[in-house]
Design a protein around this motif. Structure first.
Motif, mmCIF file in Angstrom:
data_model
loop_
_atom_site.group_PDB
_atom_site.id
_atom_site.type_symbol
_atom_site.label_atom_id
_atom_site.label_comp_id
_atom_site.label_asym_id
_atom_site.label_seq_id
_atom_site.Cartn_x
_atom_site.Cartn_y
_atom_site.Cartn_z
ATOM 1 N N ARG A 195 0.824 -1.214 0.000
ATOM 2 C CA ARG A 195 0.000 0.000 0.000
ATOM 3 C C ARG A 195 0.857 1.262 0.000
ATOM 4 O O ARG A 195 0.465 2.291 -0.546
ATOM 5 N N GLN A 196 2.039 1.182 0.604
ATOM 6 C CA GLN A 196 2.877 2.376 0.750
ATOM 7 C C GLN A 196 3.828 2.608 -0.424
ATOM 8 O O GLN A 196 4.383 3.697 -0.544
ATOM 9 N N LYS A 197 4.011 1.590 -1.270
ATOM 10 C CA LYS A 197 4.984 1.745 -2.359
ATOM 11 C C LYS A 197 4.493 2.766 -3.380
ATOM 12 O O LYS A 197 3.288 2.967 -3.575
ATOM 13 N N LYS A 198 5.435 3.407 -4.034
ATOM 14 C CA LYS A 198 5.138 4.437 -5.023
ATOM 15 C C LYS A 198 5.359 3.872 -6.418
ATOM 16 O O LYS A 198 6.462 3.456 -6.759
ATOM 17 N N LEU A 199 4.309 3.837 -7.206
ATOM 18 C CA LEU A 199 4.390 3.327 -8.577
ATOM 19 C C LEU A 199 4.986 4.392 -9.487
ATOM 20 O O LEU A 199 4.536 5.539 -9.501
ATOM 21 N N ILE A 200 6.026 4.023 -10.218
ATOM 22 C CA ILE A 200 6.693 4.948 -11.140
ATOM 23 C C ILE A 200 6.159 4.717 -12.557
ATOM 24 O O ILE A 200 6.101 3.581 -13.027
ATOM 25 N N VAL A 201 5.752 5.774 -13.209
ATOM 26 C CA VAL A 201 5.256 5.699 -14.592
ATOM 27 C C VAL A 201 6.344 6.262 -15.510
ATOM 28 O O VAL A 201 6.807 7.395 -15.318
ATOM 29 N N TYR A 202 6.747 5.457 -16.481
ATOM 30 C CA TYR A 202 7.816 5.876 -17.389
ATOM 31 C C TYR A 202 7.270 6.781 -18.475
ATOM 32 O O TYR A 202 6.317 6.442 -19.177
ATOM 33 N N ASP A 203 7.900 7.942 -18.631
ATOM 34 C CA ASP A 203 7.526 8.910 -19.659
ATOM 35 C C ASP A 203 8.715 9.099 -20.603
ATOM 36 O O ASP A 203 9.721 9.710 -20.227
ATOM 37 N N PRO A 204 8.663 8.549 -21.828
ATOM 38 C CA PRO A 204 9.802 8.663 -22.758
ATOM 39 C C PRO A 204 10.202 10.097 -23.075
ATOM 40 O O PRO A 204 11.348 10.367 -23.434
ATOM 41 N N SER A 205 9.259 11.046 -22.925
ATOM 42 C CA SER A 205 9.566 12.437 -23.258
ATOM 43 C C SER A 205 10.520 13.094 -22.261
ATOM 44 O O SER A 205 11.019 14.195 -22.505
ATOM 45 N N CYS A 206 10.814 12.415 -21.152
ATOM 46 C CA CYS A 206 11.694 12.998 -20.135
ATOM 47 C C CYS A 206 13.148 13.060 -20.600
ATOM 48 O O CYS A 206 13.977 13.719 -19.966
ATOM 49 N N HIS A 207 13.485 12.359 -21.690
ATOM 50 C CA HIS A 207 14.882 12.287 -22.113
ATOM 51 C C HIS A 207 15.348 13.527 -22.886
ATOM 52 O O HIS A 207 16.530 13.850 -22.885
ATOM 53 N N ASN A 208 14.446 14.212 -23.576
ATOM 54 C CA ASN A 208 14.812 15.416 -24.335
ATOM 55 C C ASN A 208 15.930 15.162 -25.350
ATOM 56 O O ASN A 208 16.920 15.901 -25.421
ATOM 57 N N TYR A 209 15.777 14.096 -26.124
ATOM 58 C CA TYR A 209 16.780 13.802 -27.149
ATOM 59 C C TYR A 209 16.615 14.763 -28.323
ATOM 60 O O TYR A 209 15.509 15.207 -28.640
ATOM 61 N N SER A 210 17.732 15.062 -28.981
ATOM 62 C CA SER A 210 17.726 15.905 -30.179
ATOM 63 C C SER A 210 18.730 15.328 -31.178
ATOM 64 O O SER A 210 19.393 14.329 -30.899
ATOM 65 N N LYS A 211 18.859 15.958 -32.337
ATOM 66 C CA LYS A 211 19.785 15.459 -33.353
ATOM 67 C C LYS A 211 21.225 15.472 -32.862
ATOM 68 O O LYS A 211 22.038 14.638 -33.257
ATOM 69 N N THR A 212 21.549 16.427 -32.021
ATOM 70 C CA THR A 212 22.921 16.521 -31.496
ATOM 71 C C THR A 212 23.088 15.844 -30.141
ATOM 72 O O THR A 212 24.177 15.828 -29.585
ATOM 73 N N ASN A 213 21.996 15.302 -29.633
ATOM 74 C CA ASN A 213 22.034 14.691 -28.299
ATOM 75 C C ASN A 213 21.319 13.340 -28.341
ATOM 76 O O ASN A 213 20.295 13.142 -27.707
ATOM 77 N N GLN A 214 21.856 12.418 -29.142
ATOM 78 C CA GLN A 214 21.254 11.114 -29.330
ATOM 79 C C GLN A 214 21.806 10.110 -28.301
ATOM 80 O O GLN A 214 22.948 10.216 -27.863
ATOM 81 N N PRO A 215 20.997 9.126 -27.921
ATOM 82 C CA PRO A 215 21.469 8.130 -26.942
ATOM 83 C C PRO A 215 22.439 7.133 -27.569
ATOM 84 O O PRO A 215 22.307 6.780 -28.747
ATOM 85 N N HIS A 216 23.405 6.688 -26.780
ATOM 86 C CA HIS A 216 24.365 5.674 -27.198
ATOM 87 C C HIS A 216 24.514 4.648 -26.087
ATOM 88 O O HIS A 216 24.052 4.841 -24.962
ATOM 89 N N TRP A 217 25.184 3.559 -26.408
ATOM 90 C CA TRP A 217 25.361 2.447 -25.475
ATOM 91 C C TRP A 217 26.648 2.672 -24.685
ATOM 92 O O TRP A 217 27.724 2.720 -25.252
ATOM 93 N N TYR A 218 26.521 2.815 -23.360
ATOM 94 C CA TYR A 218 27.669 3.089 -22.504
ATOM 95 C C TYR A 218 27.775 2.030 -21.408
ATOM 96 O O TYR A 218 26.754 1.507 -20.931
ATOM 97 N N GLU A 219 29.010 1.765 -20.989
ATOM 98 C CA GLU A 219 29.267 0.873 -19.859
ATOM 99 C C GLU A 219 29.571 1.755 -18.640
ATOM 100 O O GLU A 219 30.647 2.340 -18.527
ATOM 101 N N ILE A 220 28.609 1.849 -17.731
ATOM 102 C CA ILE A 220 28.730 2.721 -16.568
ATOM 103 C C ILE A 220 29.807 2.195 -15.615
ATOM 104 O O ILE A 220 30.719 2.905 -15.195
#
Length: 311
Positions: A266-291
């Motif tokens: 009852r106390q847990k907080k459900l997280i809803v994923y919103d793809p628009s939160c990333h703010n990708y652009s032509k010059t800021n595209q996602p890539h595969w990184y090893e953290i």
């Protein structure tokens, strides 16, 4: 120096499209990962994310539009020699999601389990075939005399065991388990998972375990890849992923896991994923990184710095 592990399956920039040439739909978009021999690799995502499509592309049910699939060092997607096709048919098997629809209701269990032996050109006598079927049924906890019965005479859990026996009779090296417990009762799920783990130890099997429930894959998988809309967004060892989930979509999936404690639920907080939160652009595209070693994430350079600060 630690011995280098053998990569049994390698998926490189895999792309799968459906539809016509004029109106194509990209189901899998440049996905890359590898599976070590003897491990269980989990592929997790919501319905329609492309996880089952990847499994079917590996087993050559779906044609690929781009990229490579290597099995034991040999490319198996696209046009391949007949001998290699027969080798893939024997060494790679699949356990399907719904045990009710994946078995031929008009055929007896003995024929269902041994059908692959007929199709792959095994030249066995009737006695040898029956012996192989009996052993496969015994290995999954069913009586050999069940070979003379029809699928409708069994429960859902028993039907799925028949599906597992059908894969085992081919003596494969690699098994794709496509949500093998999602259609089963909760009380039966643990039994099937334990059976798969036991068979893996006895036969040195390698699994690709496809699921939508992260709590299930944590129990059985060594490494987990999280896929969203045809792209893998995060990949890490199971406990590492649960301890340090980075991508917002991974966190959303984790927040949806039911808690056994009703107060915590009852106390847990459900997280809803919103793809628009990333703010990708032509010059800021996602890539595969090893953290950190073994923990990969799909992120832009701006997001990467924020993820690294969490370690």
């Amino acid at each position: 120096m630690a011995e280098e592990r053998k990569k049994l399956v390698e998926v490189q920039d895999l792309t799968v499209r459906f539809g016509s040439r004029r109106h194509p739909f990209t189901a899998v978009d440049q996905v890359s990962f590898h599976i070590y021999q003897g491990e269980t690799f989990g592929l997790v995502g919501e319905s329609g994310s492309g996880k089952t499509t990847i499994g079917r592309a590996i087993i050559r049910i779906h044609p690929t539009a781009g990229g490579k699939i290597l099995f034991d060092g040999k490319q198996i997607n696209g046009r391949i020699p007949k001998a290699l096709d027969q080798e893939v048919t024997r060494r790679i098997q699949m356990i399907f999601q719904d045990p009710m629809s994946s078995l031929n209701e008009r055929a007896k269990v003995g024929y269902i389990v041994s059908e692959g032996l007929y199709a792959s050109g095994h030249h066995l006598s009737e006695e040898e075939r029956k012996a192989k079927v009996a052993k496969a049924l015994s290995d999954v906890g069913l009586l050999p005399e069940f070979a003379s019965r029809f699928p409708h005479e069994f429960s859902g859990g028993q039907r799925q065991r028949i599906g597992i026996a059908r894969a085992l009779v081919m003596e494969p090296d690699f098994i794709i388990a496509d949500e093998p417990i999602s259609a089963l009762d909760v009380s039966i799920r643990a039994q099937v998972l334990n059976l798969l783990s036991q068979l893996q130890k006895e036969r040195n099997l390698t699994y690709l375990f496809v699921a939508h429930d992260l709590s299930v894959v944590r129990f059985i998988c060594d490494r987990i890849a999280v896929i969203h809309k045809g792209k893998i967004v995060e990949l890490a060892e199971s406990e590492e992923l649960f301890a340090h989930p980075l991508h917002p979509y991974t966190r959303a999936l984790l927040s949806a896991i039911p808690q056994p404690d009703p107060i915590a639920e009852r106390q847990k907080k459900l997280i809803v994923y919103d793809p628009s939160c990333h703010n990708y652009s032509k010059t800021n595209q996602p890539h595969w990184y090893e953290i950190v070693p073994g923990h990969f994430i799909l992120a832009s350079e701006e997001e990467l710095e924020a993820y690294r600060k969490q370690f």
